[in-house]
Scaffold this motif. Structure first.
Motif, PDB file in Angstrom:
ATOM      1  N   LEU A  22       0.870  -1.270  -0.112  1.00  0.00           N
ATOM      2  CA  LEU A  22       0.026  -0.137  -0.056  1.00  0.00           C
ATOM      3  C   LEU A  22       0.838   1.270   0.079  1.00  0.00           C
ATOM      4  O   LEU A  22       0.149   2.388   0.024  1.00  0.00           O
ATOM      5  CB  LEU A  22      -0.953  -0.082   1.308  1.00  0.00           C
ATOM      6  CG  LEU A  22      -1.998  -0.954   1.083  1.00  0.00           C
ATOM      7  CD1 LEU A  22      -2.722  -1.044   2.646  1.00  0.00           C
ATOM      8  CD2 LEU A  22      -3.084  -0.418   0.052  1.00  0.00           C
ATOM      9  N   ASP A  23       2.110   1.038   0.150  1.00  0.00           N
ATOM     10  CA  ASP A  23       3.136   2.327   0.145  1.00  0.00           C
ATOM     11  C   ASP A  23       3.318   3.025  -1.603  1.00  0.00           C
ATOM     12  O   ASP A  23       3.820   2.268  -2.286  1.00  0.00           O
ATOM     13  CB  ASP A  23       4.413   1.774   0.997  1.00  0.00           C
ATOM     14  CG  ASP A  23       5.350   3.008   0.946  1.00  0.00           C
ATOM     15  OD1 ASP A  23       5.868   3.421  -0.155  1.00  0.00           O
ATOM     16  OD2 ASP A  23       5.529   3.371   1.982  1.00  0.00           O
ATOM     17  N   VAL A  24       2.871   4.173  -1.447  1.00  0.00           N
ATOM     18  CA  VAL A  24       2.784   4.624  -2.844  1.00  0.00           C
ATOM     19  C   VAL A  24       4.397   4.628  -3.285  1.00  0.00           C
ATOM     20  O   VAL A  24       4.574   4.343  -4.598  1.00  0.00           O
ATOM     21  CB  VAL A  24       2.215   6.015  -2.860  1.00  0.00           C
ATOM     22  CG1 VAL A  24       2.384   6.675  -4.326  1.00  0.00           C
ATOM     23  CG2 VAL A  24       0.882   5.783  -2.464  1.00  0.00           C
ATOM     24  N   GLU A  25       5.380   5.303  -2.548  1.00  0.00           N
ATOM     25  CA  GLU A  25       6.416   5.236  -3.195  1.00  0.00           C
ATOM     26  C   GLU A  25       7.185   3.995  -3.215  1.00  0.00           C
ATOM     27  O   GLU A  25       8.008   3.750  -4.385  1.00  0.00           O
ATOM     28  CB  GLU A  25       7.610   5.767  -2.015  1.00  0.00           C
ATOM     29  CG  GLU A  25       7.500   7.342  -1.978  1.00  0.00           C
ATOM     30  CD  GLU A  25       6.498   7.750  -0.685  1.00  0.00           C
ATOM     31  OE1 GLU A  25       6.451   8.889  -0.156  1.00  0.00           O
ATOM     32  OE2 GLU A  25       5.812   6.917   0.035  1.00  0.00           O
ATOM     33  N   ARG A  37       5.058   7.245 -11.799  1.00  0.00           N
ATOM     34  CA  ARG A  37       4.871   8.163 -10.517  1.00  0.00           C
ATOM     35  C   ARG A  37       3.619   8.359 -10.285  1.00  0.00           C
ATOM     36  O   ARG A  37       2.598   8.348 -11.082  1.00  0.00           O
ATOM     37  CB  ARG A  37       5.692   9.501 -11.000  1.00  0.00           C
ATOM     38  CG  ARG A  37       5.170  10.215 -11.992  1.00  0.00           C
ATOM     39  CD  ARG A  37       6.152  11.429 -12.641  1.00  0.00           C
ATOM     40  NE  ARG A  37       5.420  12.227 -13.699  1.00  0.00           N
ATOM     41  CZ  ARG A  37       4.941  13.242 -13.521  1.00  0.00           C
ATOM     42  NH1 ARG A  37       4.906  13.796 -12.383  1.00  0.00           N
ATOM     43  NH2 ARG A  37       4.457  13.879 -14.675  1.00  0.00           N
ATOM     44  N   ALA A  38       3.324   8.827  -8.895  1.00  0.00           N
ATOM     45  CA  ALA A  38       2.127   9.260  -8.568  1.00  0.00           C
ATOM     46  C   ALA A  38       1.438  10.517  -8.710  1.00  0.00           C
ATOM     47  O   ALA A  38       2.742  11.426  -8.307  1.00  0.00           O
ATOM     48  CB  ALA A  38       1.834   9.073  -6.875  1.00  0.00           C
ATOM     49  N   VAL A  39       0.635  11.234  -9.297  1.00  0.00           N
ATOM     50  CA  VAL A  39       0.544  12.570  -9.690  1.00  0.00           C
ATOM     51  C   VAL A  39      -0.764  13.142  -9.015  1.00  0.00           C
ATOM     52  O   VAL A  39      -1.257  14.251  -9.125  1.00  0.00           O
ATOM     53  CB  VAL A  39       0.345  12.612 -11.288  1.00  0.00           C
ATOM     54  CG1 VAL A  39       1.692  12.197 -12.035  1.00  0.00           C
ATOM     55  CG2 VAL A  39      -0.772  11.677 -11.890  1.00  0.00           C
ATOM     56  N   ALA A  40      -1.575  12.254  -8.473  1.00  0.00           N
ATOM     57  CA  ALA A  40      -2.810  12.843  -7.748  1.00  0.00           C
ATOM     58  C   ALA A  40      -3.205  11.744  -6.816  1.00  0.00           C
ATOM     59  O   ALA A  40      -3.047  10.380  -6.833  1.00  0.00           O
ATOM     60  CB  ALA A  40      -4.065  13.079  -8.861  1.00  0.00           C
ATOM     61  N   GLY A  41      -4.338  12.274  -5.770  1.00  0.00           N
ATOM     62  CA  GLY A  41      -4.648  11.563  -4.780  1.00  0.00           C
ATOM     63  C   GLY A  41      -3.595  11.247  -3.768  1.00  0.00           C
ATOM     64  O   GLY A  41      -2.829  12.393  -3.455  1.00  0.00           O
ATOM     65  N   THR A  54      -3.690   8.402  -8.345  1.00  0.00           N
ATOM     66  CA  THR A  54      -3.615   8.449  -9.874  1.00  0.00           C
ATOM     67  C   THR A  54      -2.097   8.175 -10.157  1.00  0.00           C
ATOM     68  O   THR A  54      -0.971   9.112  -9.921  1.00  0.00           O
ATOM     69  CB  THR A  54      -3.972   9.579 -10.238  1.00  0.00           C
ATOM     70  OG1 THR A  54      -5.378   9.891 -10.002  1.00  0.00           O
ATOM     71  CG2 THR A  54      -3.754   9.855 -11.974  1.00  0.00           C
ATOM     72  N   PHE A  55      -1.840   7.212 -10.949  1.00  0.00           N
ATOM     73  CA  PHE A  55      -0.443   6.807 -11.333  1.00  0.00           C
ATOM     74  C   PHE A  55      -0.158   7.123 -12.944  1.00  0.00           C
ATOM     75  O   PHE A  55      -1.092   7.134 -13.528  1.00  0.00           O
ATOM     76  CB  PHE A  55       0.150   5.466 -11.393  1.00  0.00           C
ATOM     77  CG  PHE A  55       0.087   5.043  -9.706  1.00  0.00           C
ATOM     78  CD1 PHE A  55       1.324   5.310  -9.087  1.00  0.00           C
ATOM     79  CD2 PHE A  55      -0.937   4.043  -9.109  1.00  0.00           C
ATOM     80  CE1 PHE A  55       1.403   4.942  -7.795  1.00  0.00           C
ATOM     81  CE2 PHE A  55      -0.532   3.641  -8.015  1.00  0.00           C
ATOM     82  CZ  PHE A  55       0.578   4.013  -7.103  1.00  0.00           C
ATOM     83  N   THR A  67      -6.319   5.983 -12.099  1.00  0.00           N
ATOM     84  CA  THR A  67      -6.796   6.061 -10.777  1.00  0.00           C
ATOM     85  C   THR A  67      -7.264   4.987 -10.287  1.00  0.00           C
ATOM     86  O   THR A  67      -8.167   4.307 -10.730  1.00  0.00           O
ATOM     87  CB  THR A  67      -7.830   7.533 -10.825  1.00  0.00           C
ATOM     88  OG1 THR A  67      -7.263   8.435 -11.643  1.00  0.00           O
ATOM     89  CG2 THR A  67      -8.125   7.812  -9.391  1.00  0.00           C
ATOM     90  N   ALA A  68      -6.750   4.484  -9.175  1.00  0.00           N
ATOM     91  CA  ALA A  68      -7.230   3.310  -8.560  1.00  0.00           C
ATOM     92  C   ALA A  68      -7.729   3.960  -6.929  1.00  0.00           C
ATOM     93  O   ALA A  68      -7.224   4.710  -6.372  1.00  0.00           O
ATOM     94  CB  ALA A  68      -6.109   2.309  -8.302  1.00  0.00           C
ATOM     95  N   ARG A  69      -8.817   3.024  -6.569  1.00  0.00           N
ATOM     96  CA  ARG A  69      -9.241   3.388  -5.116  1.00  0.00           C
ATOM     97  C   ARG A  69      -9.268   1.788  -4.442  1.00  0.00           C
ATOM     98  O   ARG A  69      -9.488   0.804  -4.847  1.00  0.00           O
ATOM     99  CB  ARG A  69     -10.747   3.825  -5.285  1.00  0.00           C
ATOM    100  CG  ARG A  69     -11.545   3.868  -3.682  1.00  0.00           C
ATOM    101  CD  ARG A  69     -12.864   4.239  -3.813  1.00  0.00           C
ATOM    102  NE  ARG A  69     -12.972   5.629  -4.676  1.00  0.00           N
ATOM    103  CZ  ARG A  69     -12.810   6.825  -4.084  1.00  0.00           C
ATOM    104  NH1 ARG A  69     -12.517   7.030  -2.618  1.00  0.00           N
ATOM    105  NH2 ARG A  69     -12.790   8.046  -4.552  1.00  0.00           N
ATOM    106  N   ILE A  70      -8.987   1.901  -3.162  1.00  0.00           N
ATOM    107  CA  ILE A  70      -8.955   0.871  -2.378  1.00  0.00           C
ATOM    108  C   ILE A  70     -10.518   0.648  -1.808  1.00  0.00           C
ATOM    109  O   ILE A  70     -10.881   1.340  -1.242  1.00  0.00           O
ATOM    110  CB  ILE A  70      -7.887   1.116  -1.070  1.00  0.00           C
ATOM    111  CG1 ILE A  70      -6.376   1.499  -1.441  1.00  0.00           C
ATOM    112  CG2 ILE A  70      -7.906  -0.313  -0.192  1.00  0.00           C
ATOM    113  CD1 ILE A  70      -5.676   0.395  -2.175  1.00  0.00           C
TER     114      ILE A  70
END
Length: 148
Positions: A22-25, A37-41, A54-55, A67-70
């Protein structure tokens, strides 16, 4: 609709594996070959239930945004991310985590997806994406296994 499952052994307990996924980085580092890269949310830190990210990435020479949602969460056993916007007609990715002895985790990715454009999308799914997507997830998981 294309469906595949990838199983990977991670050298950490399920709680740590769950959090790492779940870690974006960590995700963007694992997908560096596609310049993701993550650009939004949620663009840094850890996603949570209901959270979105949003990747942006390059695949097949084109820049894509997804854009993905958990949408489901059962720490440390499983979570689900689903596409809210992006290139697929449908995308659902379930992440499952089971203790695998000696502090390890058996992680299973269960992915269902479908491309848009009717018959052309189905052709792309069977000819290109049906092979490409499992390789992409396998590479991501190999990165996680090596860096956890």
């Amino acid at each position: 609709m294309p469906h595949f499952e990838i199983t990977t052994v991670l050298p950490v307990p399920p709680e740590q594996a769950f959090d790492a996924c779940l870690d974006v980085e960590a995700h963007t580092r694992s997908m560096a070959t596609s310049s993701e890269r993550a650009v939004a949310g949620t663009t840094s830190g850890r996603l949570a239930l209901g959270g979105t990210v949003t990747f942006q990435a390059r695949h097949f020479g084109l820049t894509w945004r997804l854009t993905a949602r958990i949408t489901a969460w059962d720490r440390p056993l499983a979570f689900v991310d689903e596409q809210e916007a992006g290139p697929f007609r449908y995308w659902r990715h379930e992440h499952r985590f089971v203790a695998h002895g000696q502090g390890r985790t058996l992680m299973t990715d269960v992915i269902d997806f479908a491309s848009p454009l009717g018959p052309l999308g189905r052709l792309a799914d069977s000819v290109v994406l049906g092979r490409y997507m499992p390789r992409l997830i396998t590479a991501r998981n190999a990165y996680l296994a090596a860096h956890l």
